[in-house]
Design an enzyme around this catalytic site. Structure first.
Site, PDB file in Angstrom:
ATOM      1  N   SER A  16     -13.015  35.472 -26.535  1.00  0.00           N
ATOM      2  CA  SER A  16     -12.090  36.022 -27.539  1.00  0.00           C
ATOM      3  C   SER A  16     -12.394  35.576 -28.969  1.00  0.00           C
ATOM      4  CB  SER A  16     -10.646  35.651 -27.197  1.00  0.00           C
ATOM      5  OG  SER A  16     -10.352  36.047 -25.912  1.00  0.00           O
ATOM      6  N   THR A  61      -4.053  33.094 -21.714  1.00  0.00           N
ATOM      7  CA  THR A  61      -4.848  33.367 -20.522  1.00  0.00           C
ATOM      8  C   THR A  61      -4.485  32.397 -19.407  1.00  0.00           C
ATOM      9  OG1 THR A  61      -7.073  33.840 -19.711  1.00  0.00           O
ATOM     10  CG2 THR A  61      -6.879  32.002 -21.256  1.00  0.00           C
ATOM     11  N   LYS A  65      -0.067  32.866 -18.353  1.00  0.00           N
ATOM     12  CA  LYS A  65       0.453  34.203 -18.673  1.00  0.00           C
ATOM     13  C   LYS A  65       1.903  34.402 -18.219  1.00  0.00           C
ATOM     14  CE  LYS A  65      -3.859  36.737 -18.970  1.00  0.00           C
ATOM     15  NZ  LYS A  65      -4.668  37.879 -18.550  1.00  0.00           N
ATOM     16  N   ASN A  86       0.162  38.337 -22.471  1.00  0.00           N
ATOM     17  CA  ASN A  86      -1.137  37.858 -22.962  1.00  0.00           C
ATOM     18  C   ASN A  86      -1.240  37.876 -24.480  1.00  0.00           C
ATOM     19  OD1 ASN A  86      -1.611  40.575 -23.575  1.00  0.00           O
ATOM     20  ND2 ASN A  86      -3.775  40.402 -23.070  1.00  0.00           N
ATOM     21  N   GLY A 125      -6.521  41.590  -4.784  1.00  0.00           N
ATOM     22  CA  GLY A 125      -5.912  40.523  -5.583  1.00  0.00           C
ATOM     23  C   GLY A 125      -4.542  40.938  -6.052  1.00  0.00           C
ATOM     24  N   GLY A 128      -2.048  38.112 -12.124  1.00  0.00           N
ATOM     25  CA  GLY A 128      -1.634  38.723 -13.390  1.00  0.00           C
ATOM     26  C   GLY A 128      -2.437  39.961 -13.740  1.00  0.00           C
ATOM     27  N   ALA A 129      -3.748  39.873 -13.596  1.00  0.00           N
ATOM     28  CA  ALA A 129      -4.600  41.023 -13.959  1.00  0.00           C
ATOM     29  C   ALA A 129      -4.333  42.188 -13.003  1.00  0.00           C
ATOM     30  CB  ALA A 129      -6.068  40.614 -13.907  1.00  0.00           C
ATOM     31  N   GLY A 224     -15.794  44.580 -16.035  1.00  0.00           N
ATOM     32  CA  GLY A 224     -14.545  44.443 -16.779  1.00  0.00           C
ATOM     33  C   GLY A 224     -14.689  44.238 -18.280  1.00  0.00           C
TER      34      GLY A 224
END
Ligand code: NAP
Length: 259
Positions: A16, A61, A65, A86, A125, A128-129, A224
């Site tokens: 980031s 992150t 989150k 986020n 999964g 959070g994502a 991603g």
């Protein structure tokens, strides 16, 4: 100089700072973007710095989150639905928690021209994502089954759930991989056997490495990285109160920046 940053733990790997510093320079903005690699009990002090505008905004992150939700005054409808934050900023006297992972995943599908309406999707999964991806897939009319090691105690957001043992590739059109398995340095690992994906398309939310094992095993593999870039650009739109023209050229330029 306005200050921004990323809150998380063990985030030395984070891309980031590169993205935001590059974009700020392009926009002629003088900013700092720091890594706040802190323990949970340091979070209230950080929130205070956003409240008094010493820091203008932060990204959040793993593993915070969900943790940060209790420290903000208001969640945007998106963050409230996904139950994860986020992006945090201060506006009209309120500390606000938003979620741009949703926009990141939506943008990834659009930029790769992936149609999911009426498609059967296995979402691997349930963190959070996965929750952000789930909401996007649902909003676009996909039929999503969440695949998890813990099928009993999952977020009520997930309506259809199954275990890894019960996977049947004949029932799906697309896999979305939302576990950390395959992330550097464990680059030869995949969360499922290659035989499940060899005739299928897979979108892997992991962006390091660019081509993961499950992408190699799949008929078509999409990584991603666009999600990462678009969620960052969407956070900037909130903090800087601007609108980015998110073209493929810009995304490819940023891909080189984080490479
Ligand atoms: P998270 O909240 O920790 O969730 C991780 C999920 O993976 C959990 O459901 C966990 O299940 C599952 N999992 C972990 N190890 C597993 C294993 N060996 N077998 C099966 N399931 C396993 O993490 P997250 O924030 O959702 O992030 C997940 C991944 O997405 C990370 O690699 C992250 O880098 C990536 N990500 C990418 C972007 C992007 O912009 N491209 C954005 C966000 C996240 P259990 O509950 O059973 O442990």
């Amino acid at each position: 100089m306005d200050r921004y940053g990323l809150l998380g733990k063990q985030i030395g790997y984070a891309k980031s700072p590169k993205i935001h510093l590059y974009m700020a320079k392009k926009l002629g903005l003088d900013i700092r973007y720091d890594l706040f690699d802190v323990e949970e009990n340091d979070i209230p002090a950080l929130m205070k710095l956003i409240r008094n505008q010493t820091i203008k905004g932060i990204n959040v992150t793993i593993p915070y989150k969900q943790t940060v939700m209790k420290y903000v005054d208001q969640l945007t409808p998106k963050a409230n639905r996904i139950k994860a934050v986020n992006t945090i900023y201060y506006k009209n006297g309120k500390l606000i928690g938003d979620n741009t992972d949703y926009d990141g995943f939506m943008g990834l599908l659009l930029k790769h021209q992936i149609q999911v309406k009426d498609k059967n999707v296995y979402l691997l999964g349930a963190g959070g994502a996965a929750k952000a991806a789930y909401c996007v897939l649902q909003d676009l009319g996909a039929h999503v089954v969440v695949v998890s090691r813990h099928t009993n105690d999952l977020d009520p957001l997930f309506q259809h759930v199954t275990s890894f043992q019960k996977l049947n590739p004949d029932l799906v059109d697309l896999y979305v991989q939302a576990t950390p398995i395959g992330t550097y340095p464990n680059v030869t690992e995949s969360v499922i056997d290659a035989s499940y994906v060899k005739n299928h398309s897979v979108i892997d939310l992991v962006y390091n490495p660019e081509v993961t094992q499950i992408m190699k095993d799949a008929k078509v593999g999409i990584g991603g990285i666009y999600m990462l870039l678009i969620q960052a650009l969407k956070s900037e739109e909130i903090w800087f109160e601007i609108k980015h023209d998110i073209t493929k050229t810009l995304l490819d330029e940023l891909k080189e920046v984080v490479r």
